[in-house]
Design a protein around this motif. Structure first.
Motif, short mmCIF file in Angstrom:
data_model
loop_
_atom_site.label_atom_id
_atom_site.label_comp_id
_atom_site.label_asym_id
_atom_site.label_seq_id
_atom_site.Cartn_x
_atom_site.Cartn_y
_atom_site.Cartn_z
N PRO A 1 24.33 -147.57 81.80
CA PRO A 1 25.49 -146.66 81.82
C PRO A 1 26.21 -146.59 80.48
N LEU A 2 26.45 -147.75 79.85
CA LEU A 2 27.16 -147.75 78.58
C LEU A 2 26.32 -147.15 77.46
N ILE A 3 25.01 -147.40 77.52
CA ILE A 3 24.11 -146.84 76.50
C ILE A 3 24.09 -145.32 76.59
N VAL A 4 24.03 -144.78 77.81
CA VAL A 4 24.09 -143.33 77.99
C VAL A 4 25.42 -142.79 77.48
N GLY A 5 26.51 -143.52 77.79
CA GLY A 5 27.83 -143.10 77.30
C GLY A 5 27.91 -143.12 75.79
N MET A 6 27.31 -144.13 75.17
CA MET A 6 27.30 -144.21 73.71
C MET A 6 26.56 -143.03 73.09
N ALA A 7 25.38 -142.72 73.63
CA ALA A 7 24.59 -141.61 73.09
C ALA A 7 25.35 -140.29 73.22
N LYS A 8 26.01 -140.09 74.36
CA LYS A 8 26.76 -138.86 74.57
C LYS A 8 27.94 -138.77 73.61
N ALA A 9 28.64 -139.89 73.44
CA ALA A 9 29.79 -139.91 72.53
C ALA A 9 29.36 -139.61 71.10
N LEU A 10 28.23 -140.16 70.68
CA LEU A 10 27.75 -139.92 69.32
C LEU A 10 27.38 -138.45 69.14
N ARG A 11 26.74 -137.87 70.14
CA ARG A 11 26.40 -136.45 70.06
C ARG A 11 27.65 -135.59 69.97
N MET A 12 28.64 -135.86 70.83
CA MET A 12 29.86 -135.07 70.83
C MET A 12 30.65 -135.23 69.53
N THR A 13 30.66 -136.44 69.02
CA THR A 13 31.41 -136.72 67.79
C THR A 13 30.82 -136.01 66.59
N GLY A 45 13.72 -148.11 88.79
CA GLY A 45 13.56 -148.66 87.44
C GLY A 45 13.07 -147.61 86.46
N VAL A 46 12.12 -146.80 86.91
CA VAL A 46 11.58 -145.74 86.05
C VAL A 46 12.65 -144.73 85.68
N GLU A 47 13.51 -144.39 86.64
CA GLU A 47 14.60 -143.43 86.37
C GLU A 47 15.57 -143.99 85.34
N ALA A 48 15.88 -145.27 85.48
CA ALA A 48 16.79 -145.91 84.52
C ALA A 48 16.15 -145.96 83.13
N GLU A 49 14.86 -146.25 83.10
CA GLU A 49 14.15 -146.32 81.82
C GLU A 49 14.13 -144.95 81.14
N ARG A 50 13.97 -143.89 81.91
CA ARG A 50 13.99 -142.54 81.32
C ARG A 50 15.32 -142.25 80.63
N LEU A 51 16.40 -142.64 81.29
CA LEU A 51 17.72 -142.44 80.68
C LEU A 51 17.84 -143.23 79.39
N LEU A 52 17.30 -144.44 79.40
CA LEU A 52 17.33 -145.30 78.22
C LEU A 52 16.58 -144.65 77.06
N ILE A 53 15.40 -144.13 77.36
CA ILE A 53 14.57 -143.48 76.34
C ILE A 53 15.27 -142.25 75.77
N LYS A 54 15.86 -141.44 76.67
CA LYS A 54 16.56 -140.23 76.21
C LYS A 54 17.76 -140.59 75.34
N ALA A 55 18.48 -141.65 75.72
CA ALA A 55 19.64 -142.07 74.94
C ALA A 55 19.21 -142.50 73.53
N LYS A 56 18.13 -143.26 73.44
CA LYS A 56 17.63 -143.68 72.14
C LYS A 56 17.18 -142.49 71.30
N GLU A 57 16.53 -141.54 71.94
CA GLU A 57 16.08 -140.35 71.22
C GLU A 57 17.26 -139.57 70.66
N LEU A 58 18.33 -139.48 71.43
CA LEU A 58 19.52 -138.75 71.00
C LEU A 58 20.19 -139.46 69.82
N ILE A 59 20.33 -140.77 69.92
CA ILE A 59 20.92 -141.55 68.83
C ILE A 59 20.08 -141.42 67.57
N ALA A 60 18.77 -141.55 67.73
CA ALA A 60 17.86 -141.47 66.58
C ALA A 60 17.91 -140.11 65.91
#
Length: 389
Positions: free
Chosen positions: A240-252, A38-53
């Motif tokens: 998984p989709l949230i991580v994909g969204m953050a990556k797509a936004l960064r690449m775009t 759960g902690v590992e998944a939460e870390r990915l979630l936090i990183k994704a939000k930070e990237l989007i923000a």
């Protein structure tokens, strides 16, 4: 094959697909769980939000994860209306909003809210003076889209934001589904309180999006449950989709200025080609800066839009008529009707929307095929008319 329907959806980046697959396989823990998975998944979630923000120049706490643009719009509009109806019941939107906004306002009208639907001029821009005249002491929400999904008209969001700065109790929501990843968008610079986005519009996965909510702004949650997303959107996050969204936004957004420049070049080629076809009529503003770089819209009066769509599809050119959410309906476009077009013209709208991956030669090839298709359809129509006589 040339896919020219990017306003409806975009093909995900290969790297995004790979990231989603990896997260699904390795990081399947529930981000609310206390154990290591759960902690590992939460870390990915936090990183994704930070990237989007960081992409939007906002705080991670100002990002609320959702299932996409429709949910984000519903959460914003209903969340404000229900939370703040004690201080007013007047809402303002425009006549050309996406159905996921327009239909929400129509429902709120049935519940006793008073809604003003702002008109637009003949280029598709919301009339700002009408907004100023509509504002009153009962107004609690203004919701205006950034880029119209059908014709690509950019709305004067910055101007509206400045006006609303003088009305501190009025909350400003912007549907930015067609602009995030296509234009440089910074909510705080635009004076926006709430902003909706959807990942599949910027080469991310379907079924995930986010709502920017200005820090300190209270809105009423529309999904009640476990209290995820600061209590604003309950439900286990789709990591998984949230991580994909953050990556797509960064690449775009990495090379966005260059992409915008190239798409405006493509847009110019297509516009010139359409002008050379007498049967077609371009819509929107003449000034390029007032139109989104990735959308060109035009009408073929006397010809149903779906006929043209299917004729081009035979040659593996894929365009659309109106919003993909309503393209199967046979009624005229609400957006074109709002522009004052008659039923014939409002039923003949066609939208070409493209990405920076489209080349100059590919667009020239499409223009040539469009010319041939229009001529062929006109010839077939003349033959049918002669037979009737």
């Amino acid at each position: 094959m040339l896919y020219l329907d990017h306003a409806a959806t975009t093909p995900p980046y290969d790297e995004v697909i790979d990231s989603i697959t990896e997260v699904m396989r390795k990081f399947y823990g529930n981000p609310s769980s206390l154990h290591q998975l759960g902690v590992e998944a939460e870390r990915l979630l936090i990183k994704a939000k930070e990237l989007i923000a960081s992409t939007l120049a906002v705080k991670p706490s100002e990002i609320v994860l959702t299932s996409g643009g429709t949910e984000s719009n519903n959460l914003a509009v209903k969340g404000v209306a229900y939370q703040h109806r004690g201080r007013g019941n007047h809402l303002i939107t425009s006549q050309i909003e996406h159905p996921s906004v327009l239909e929400v306002f129509r429902e709120l009208e049935k519940e006793g809210f008073r809604v003003t639907y702002l008109p637009v001029d003949d280029t598709g821009q919301v009339i700002v003076q009408a907004l100023q005249e509509a504002l009153c002491d009962q107004t609690i929400l203004v919701s205006i889209m950034h880029v119209n999904n059908e014709m690509g008209r950019i709305q004067p969001i910055h101007t509206i934001g400045k006006i609303l700065a003088g009305y501190p109790k009025v909350i400003f929501h912007v549907d930015a589904v067609q602009s995030i990843g296509k234009l440089q968008v910074k909510p705080h610079e635009l004076g926006v309180d709430l902003m909706s986005a959807s990942a599949h519009k910027f080469r991310g996965p379907k079924g995930v999006g986010f709502l920017f909510r200005r820090e300190g702004l209270l809105i009423k949650p529309q999904l009640i449950g476990g209290g995820q997303e600061q209590g604003l959107r309950s439900g286990t996050e789709n990591v998984p989709l949230i991580v994909g969204m953050a990556k797509a936004l960064r690449m775009t957004t990495e090379h966005l200025d260059a992409a915008i420049k190239h798409k405006y070049e493509l847009r110019q080629i297509l516009k010139e080609g359409i002008r050379d076809i007498p049967a077609l009529i371009l819509t929107g503003a003449e000034q390029e800066a007032e139109m989104a770089p990735h959308i060109v819209h035009f009408c073929f009066p006397g010809m149903k839009s779906e006929v043209v769509v299917h004729a081009l599809e035979k040659h593996q050119y894929y365009i659309s008529s109106k919003s993909a959410c309503s393209s199967e309906e046979l009624k005229p476009s609400d957006v074109l009707t709002a522009l004052g077009y008659d039923r014939d013209r409002a039923s003949s709208g066609l939208r070409v929307s493209f990405a920076e991956t489209c080349s100059i030669d590919e667009m020239k090839g499409f223009v040539q095929k469009l010319q041939q298709t229009v001529q062929g359809l006109q010839g077939a129509a003349r033959i049918r008319g002669e037979r009737k006589l």
